[in-house]
Motif scaffolding. Structure first.
Motif, PDB file in Angstrom:
ATOM      1  N   ARG A   1       0.840  -1.189   0.000  1.00 17.84           N
ATOM      2  CA  ARG A   1       0.000   0.000   0.000  1.00 17.84           C
ATOM      3  C   ARG A   1       0.877   1.241   0.000  1.00 17.84           C
ATOM      4  N   ALA A   2       0.286   2.375  -0.349  1.00 16.55           N
ATOM      5  CA  ALA A   2       1.036   3.628  -0.403  1.00 16.55           C
ATOM      6  C   ALA A   2       1.628   3.991   0.942  1.00 16.55           C
ATOM      7  N   GLU A   3       0.945   3.629   2.041  1.00 20.89           N
ATOM      8  CA  GLU A   3       1.422   4.016   3.372  1.00 20.89           C
ATOM      9  C   GLU A   3       2.472   3.048   3.937  1.00 20.89           C
ATOM     10  N   ASP A   4       2.745   1.947   3.248  1.00 23.04           N
ATOM     11  CA  ASP A   4       3.791   1.034   3.690  1.00 23.04           C
ATOM     12  C   ASP A   4       5.165   1.665   3.478  1.00 23.04           C
ATOM     13  N   PHE A   5       6.128   1.304   4.306  1.00 22.20           N
ATOM     14  CA  PHE A   5       7.496   1.822   4.175  1.00 22.20           C
ATOM     15  C   PHE A   5       8.407   0.671   3.795  1.00 22.20           C
ATOM     16  N   LEU A   6       9.215   0.887   2.769  1.00 16.57           N
ATOM     17  CA  LEU A   6      10.072  -0.163   2.239  1.00 16.57           C
ATOM     18  C   LEU A   6      11.535   0.196   2.464  1.00 16.57           C
ATOM     19  N   PHE A   7      12.282  -0.733   3.080  1.00 19.11           N
ATOM     20  CA  PHE A   7      13.712  -0.549   3.318  1.00 19.11           C
ATOM     21  C   PHE A   7      14.486  -1.512   2.423  1.00 19.11           C
ATOM     22  N   SER A   8      15.272  -0.941   1.540  1.00 16.51           N
ATOM     23  CA  SER A   8      16.019  -1.726   0.572  1.00 16.51           C
ATOM     24  C   SER A   8      17.473  -1.868   0.996  1.00 16.51           C
ATOM     25  N   ASN A   9      18.264  -2.526   0.150  1.00 12.34           N
ATOM     26  CA  ASN A   9      19.663  -2.784   0.485  1.00 12.34           C
ATOM     27  C   ASN A   9      20.580  -2.460  -0.697  1.00 12.34           C
ATOM     28  N   HIS A  10      21.792  -2.975  -0.650  1.00  8.81           N
ATOM     29  CA  HIS A  10      22.779  -2.673  -1.692  1.00  8.81           C
ATOM     30  C   HIS A  10      22.380  -3.237  -3.056  1.00  8.81           C
ATOM     31  N   ARG A  11      21.526  -4.235  -3.067  1.00  3.11           N
ATOM     32  CA  ARG A  11      21.099  -4.851  -4.328  1.00  3.11           C
ATOM     33  C   ARG A  11      19.640  -4.475  -4.580  1.00  3.11           C
ATOM     34  N   GLY A  12      19.367  -3.155  -4.577  1.00  2.00           N
ATOM     35  CA  GLY A  12      17.989  -2.706  -4.477  1.00  2.00           C
ATOM     36  C   GLY A  12      17.367  -2.013  -5.671  1.00  2.00           C
ATOM     37  N   HIS A  13      17.996  -2.062  -6.849  1.00  2.00           N
ATOM     38  CA  HIS A  13      17.407  -1.358  -7.995  1.00  2.00           C
ATOM     39  C   HIS A  13      16.026  -1.912  -8.332  1.00  2.00           C
ATOM     40  N   GLY A  14      15.873  -3.229  -8.240  1.00  2.00           N
ATOM     41  CA  GLY A  14      14.569  -3.826  -8.533  1.00  2.00           C
ATOM     42  C   GLY A  14      13.511  -3.424  -7.521  1.00  2.00           C
ATOM     43  N   HIS A  15      13.926  -3.245  -6.258  1.00  2.00           N
ATOM     44  CA  HIS A  15      12.995  -2.791  -5.224  1.00  2.00           C
ATOM     45  C   HIS A  15      12.470  -1.398  -5.580  1.00  2.00           C
ATOM     46  N   TYR A  16      13.396  -0.528  -5.966  1.00  2.00           N
ATOM     47  CA  TYR A  16      13.011   0.849  -6.290  1.00  2.00           C
ATOM     48  C   TYR A  16      12.123   0.889  -7.548  1.00  2.00           C
ATOM     49  N   LEU A  17      12.517   0.181  -8.586  1.00  2.00           N
ATOM     50  CA  LEU A  17      11.759   0.219  -9.841  1.00  2.00           C
ATOM     51  C   LEU A  17      10.377  -0.406  -9.675  1.00  2.00           C
ATOM     52  N   SER A  18      10.267  -1.431  -8.859  1.00  2.00           N
ATOM     53  CA  SER A  18       8.951  -2.045  -8.617  1.00  2.00           C
ATOM     54  C   SER A  18       8.042  -1.108  -7.852  1.00  2.00           C
ATOM     55  N   ARG A  19       8.630  -0.270  -7.017  1.00  5.12           N
ATOM     56  CA  ARG A  19       7.849   0.654  -6.198  1.00  5.12           C
ATOM     57  C   ARG A  19       7.431   1.898  -6.981  1.00  5.12           C
ATOM     58  N   PHE A  20       8.350   2.437  -7.800  1.00  5.29           N
ATOM     59  CA  PHE A  20       8.109   3.746  -8.408  1.00  5.29           C
ATOM     60  C   PHE A  20       8.071   3.759  -9.940  1.00  5.29           C
ATOM     61  N   ARG A  21       8.528   2.714 -10.597  1.00  7.25           N
ATOM     62  CA  ARG A  21       8.558   2.677 -12.076  1.00  7.25           C
ATOM     63  C   ARG A  21       9.309   3.900 -12.646  1.00  7.25           C
ATOM     64  N   ASP A  22      10.407   4.257 -12.015  1.00  7.68           N
ATOM     65  CA  ASP A  22      11.123   5.487 -12.362  1.00  7.68           C
ATOM     66  C   ASP A  22      12.550   5.175 -12.810  1.00  7.68           C
ATOM     67  N   GLY A  23      12.676   4.584 -13.996  1.00  7.41           N
ATOM     68  CA  GLY A  23      13.991   4.222 -14.490  1.00  7.41           C
ATOM     69  C   GLY A  23      14.886   5.424 -14.758  1.00  7.41           C
ATOM     70  N   ALA A  24      14.316   6.486 -15.290  1.00  8.61           N
ATOM     71  CA  ALA A  24      15.116   7.670 -15.613  1.00  8.61           C
ATOM     72  C   ALA A  24      15.682   8.313 -14.353  1.00  8.61           C
ATOM     73  N   GLY A  25      14.856   8.447 -13.321  1.00  7.10           N
ATOM     74  CA  GLY A  25      15.325   9.047 -12.072  1.00  7.10           C
ATOM     75  C   GLY A  25      16.408   8.213 -11.408  1.00  7.10           C
ATOM     76  N   LEU A  26      16.260   6.890 -11.443  1.00  6.30           N
ATOM     77  CA  LEU A  26      17.250   6.009 -10.832  1.00  6.30           C
ATOM     78  C   LEU A  26      18.553   6.034 -11.621  1.00  6.30           C
ATOM     79  N   LEU A  27      18.468   5.945 -12.936  1.00 12.86           N
ATOM     80  CA  LEU A  27      19.684   5.955 -13.745  1.00 12.86           C
ATOM     81  C   LEU A  27      20.415   7.289 -13.621  1.00 12.86           C
ATOM     82  N   ALA A  28      19.669   8.393 -13.597  1.00 12.84           N
ATOM     83  CA  ALA A  28      20.299   9.702 -13.424  1.00 12.84           C
ATOM     84  C   ALA A  28      21.021   9.784 -12.089  1.00 12.84           C
ATOM     85  N   GLU A  29      20.436   9.192 -11.062  1.00 12.30           N
ATOM     86  CA  GLU A  29      21.080   9.167  -9.754  1.00 12.30           C
ATOM     87  C   GLU A  29      22.384   8.377  -9.804  1.00 12.30           C
TER      88      GLU A  29
END
Length: 312
Positions: free
Chosen positions: A68-96
């Protein structure tokens, strides 16, 4: 579909196909994103380090629709898939990761240290679980029904902070979901050489429920853990979900010490092979589309100027 097929059955079949297509869209986007990072690193276009989740993409994809939107997710060093699954923001992640304008954290966090609403990642083993426990206490008090999810690996069980956090979460009955991505190897050390006992035994020591999931099928993974997540939301009793996954890529960049035989064995457990065998035409179509989508993101982000911290 025959002309006289029941309408409900036809609708169910269509929904299942759409769900499969949606899962494959995200799975293959993450796969090509990670492959692109390795190519960019080899070309000298990335700074620092990067750890891909190749072979493990199906875990966050399976969980994404259960969160749910109110859940909090804590990722780790191997976390690109966690971020992309949550936000669908490939451009923002790659730019970072490339240190370009428009990055999630203005180029300061890089590959491992990302902060966004309801999402935090860290490259420090075991650091996230104590923080996730503290956030779970806040959620229990102020957002009943929300959960705090911490992704860890099998190697993270060597950190004392993990046990301190689990003790507190169990004792205080906090809505913590520990997602263990057990890929059988901690950097270059097989799990059998660094872990005595089992993940299940560690959960049992704190009186916590544990489930072991060993399937490449995303929908089956969801079916297995759906009730576990729902139960945490109602009871606030933490749960440990152990996903048995292969690590297809190196620990980071090109530092893979495994033999060709070990790598070949890991590839036999790849979700990609499973879906390609089951749905060859659909996988071929979506694979081509998502490969092109990632290439377009890479080409666009490459043209951006270096990131600059925002002025106050």
């Amino acid at each position: 579909m025959t002309a006289n097929a029941p309408a409900a059955w036809e609708a169910s079949s269509d929904a299942k196909t759409q769900g499969l297509r949606s899962d494959l869209d995200l799975l293959l986007y993450i796969r090509h994103f990670e492959n692109a990072l390795l190519e960019l690193f080899s070309a000298g276009e990335l700074h620092g380090t990067t750890h891909t989740c190749l072979g493990q993409e199906h875990v966050p994809v399976a969980l994404a629709s259960l969160l749910r939107a109110e859940d909090f997710l804590f990722s780790n060093h191997r976390g690109h898939g966690h971020y992309l699954s949550r936000f669908r923001d490939g451009a923002g992640l790659l730019a970072e990761i490339m240190g370009r304008e428009g990055g999630v954290c203005h180029g300061v966090g890089g590959s491992q240290h990302l902060l966004r609403e309801g999402f935090l990642s860290t490259g420090v083993q075991g650091e996230s679980l104590p923080v996730a426990t503290g956030v779970a206490l806040h959620l229990k008090r102020h957002h009943p029904g929300a959960v705090s999810i911490a992704f860890i690996g099998d190697g993270t069980w060597g950190e004392g902070a993990v046990y301190e956090a689990l003790n507190m979460a169990a004792l205080w009955e906090l809505p913590v979901v520990v997602v263990v991505e057990n890929n059988g190897i901690a950097q270059s050390t097989p799990t059998t050489q660094h872990m005595a006992g089992t993940v299940a035994g560690r959960a049992a020591a704190f009186g916590l429920p544990h489930r072991r999931i060993d399937t490449p099928d995303v929908e089956e993974m969801r079916r297995l853990v759906r009730d576990d997540l729902a139960r945490v939301r109602v009871t606030n009793i933490p749960v440990v979900l152990e996903f048995c996954v292969p690590r297809l890529g190196p620990h980071s960049k090109g530092d893979d010490t495994r033999s060709p035989r070990e790598l070949a064995a890991a590839r036999t457990r790849d979700w990609y092979q499973y879906y390609r065998d089951a749905h060859p035409l659909l996988v071929e179509e979506i694979d081509r589309t998502q490969r092109a989508a990632v290439h377009a993101v890479v080409d666009e982000v490459r043209t951006r100027p270096p990131a600059r911290l925002p002025t106050r």
